[in-house]
Design a protein around this motif. Structure first.
Motif, PDB file in Angstrom:
ATOM      1  N   ASP A  73      48.300  49.516  89.674  1.00 12.37           N
ATOM      2  CA  ASP A  73      49.147  50.092  90.726  1.00 12.37           C
ATOM      3  C   ASP A  73      48.473  50.009  92.099  1.00 12.37           C
ATOM      4  O   ASP A  73      49.108  49.644  93.091  1.00 12.37           O
ATOM      5  N   TYR A  75      46.118  47.899  92.990  1.00 14.87           N
ATOM      6  CA  TYR A  75      46.042  46.478  93.349  1.00 14.87           C
ATOM      7  C   TYR A  75      47.377  45.979  93.911  1.00 14.87           C
ATOM      8  O   TYR A  75      47.416  45.318  94.950  1.00 14.87           O
ATOM      9  N   LEU A  76      48.467  46.311  93.238  1.00 13.24           N
ATOM     10  CA  LEU A  76      49.785  45.861  93.697  1.00 13.24           C
ATOM     11  C   LEU A  76      50.134  46.456  95.057  1.00 13.24           C
ATOM     12  O   LEU A  76      50.680  45.766  95.929  1.00 13.24           O
ATOM     13  N   LYS A  77      49.824  47.740  95.266  1.00 13.21           N
ATOM     14  CA  LYS A  77      50.093  48.362  96.560  1.00 13.21           C
ATOM     15  C   LYS A  77      49.317  47.651  97.665  1.00 13.21           C
ATOM     16  O   LYS A  77      49.867  47.344  98.727  1.00 13.21           O
ATOM     17  N   LYS A  78      48.049  47.363  97.414  1.00 11.08           N
ATOM     18  CA  LYS A  78      47.215  46.667  98.399  1.00 11.08           C
ATOM     19  C   LYS A  78      47.796  45.282  98.726  1.00 11.08           C
ATOM     20  O   LYS A  78      47.903  44.900  99.885  1.00 11.08           O
ATOM     21  N   GLU A  79      48.187  44.545  97.699  1.00 13.83           N
ATOM     22  CA  GLU A  79      48.760  43.208  97.922  1.00 13.83           C
ATOM     23  C   GLU A  79      50.071  43.288  98.697  1.00 13.83           C
ATOM     24  O   GLU A  79      50.305  42.495  99.614  1.00 13.83           O
ATOM     25  N   ARG A  80      50.924  44.241  98.355  1.00 17.92           N
ATOM     26  CA  ARG A  80      52.202  44.391  99.048  1.00 17.92           C
ATOM     27  C   ARG A  80      52.017  44.801 100.499  1.00 17.92           C
ATOM     28  O   ARG A  80      52.741  44.354 101.381  1.00 17.92           O
ATOM     29  N   ASP A  81      51.030  45.679 100.754  1.00 17.63           N
ATOM     30  CA  ASP A  81      50.742  46.112 102.135  1.00 17.63           C
ATOM     31  C   ASP A  81      50.298  44.943 103.007  1.00 17.63           C
ATOM     32  O   ASP A  81      50.579  44.930 104.205  1.00 17.63           O
ATOM     33  N   GLU A  82      49.619  43.963 102.428  1.00 17.45           N
ATOM     34  CA  GLU A  82      49.161  42.803 103.193  1.00 17.45           C
ATOM     35  C   GLU A  82      50.329  41.897 103.628  1.00 17.45           C
ATOM     36  O   GLU A  82      50.216  41.165 104.574  1.00 17.45           O
ATOM     37  N   TRP A  83      51.451  41.973 102.909  1.00 20.41           N
ATOM     38  CA  TRP A  83      52.600  41.134 103.230  1.00 20.41           C
ATOM     39  C   TRP A  83      53.484  41.744 104.329  1.00 20.41           C
ATOM     40  O   TRP A  83      54.344  41.082 104.870  1.00 20.41           O
ATOM     41  N   VAL A  84      53.273  42.998 104.627  1.00 18.74           N
ATOM     42  CA  VAL A  84      54.124  43.681 105.610  1.00 18.74           C
ATOM     43  C   VAL A  84      53.572  43.494 107.004  1.00 18.74           C
ATOM     44  O   VAL A  84      52.524  43.272 107.340  1.00 18.74           O
TER      45      VAL A  84
END
Length: 84
Positions: A73, A75-84
């Motif tokens: 969870d 890891y996914l939040k960190k990756e998604r935050d980088e796309w914003v």
């Protein structure tokens, strides 16, 4: 895929060639005077031609140790935050 080297080069670069065979699973053909005299292959390597069929059942669980100590969870939040 195999790579050919001269016997002199094989003697000079034996460690490097062994790394290619062991780590990169390459086959090395050693030649002397233009004639093939030896083959370095990874342990357990089949000298016969492969059947061309892939058995994906053997891939089950590969790479699981990479995620062993990771909170998915976070890891996914960190990756998604980088796309914003």
């Amino acid at each position: 895929m195999s790579e050919s080297v001269s016997a002199v080069e094989a003697r000079q670069k034996l460690g490097e060639l062994l790394n290619k065979v062991a780590l990169m699973r390459k086959e090395i053909i050693i030649e002397r005077a233009g004639k093939k005299i030896a083959r370095l292959t990874p342990m357990g390597h089949q000298t016969s031609r492969p059947s061309g069929k892939l058995d994906f059942r053997k891939a089950a669980g590969l790479g699981k140790e990479v995620w062993q100590d990771t909170d998915v969870d976070t890891y996914l939040k960190k990756e998604r935050d980088e796309w914003v």
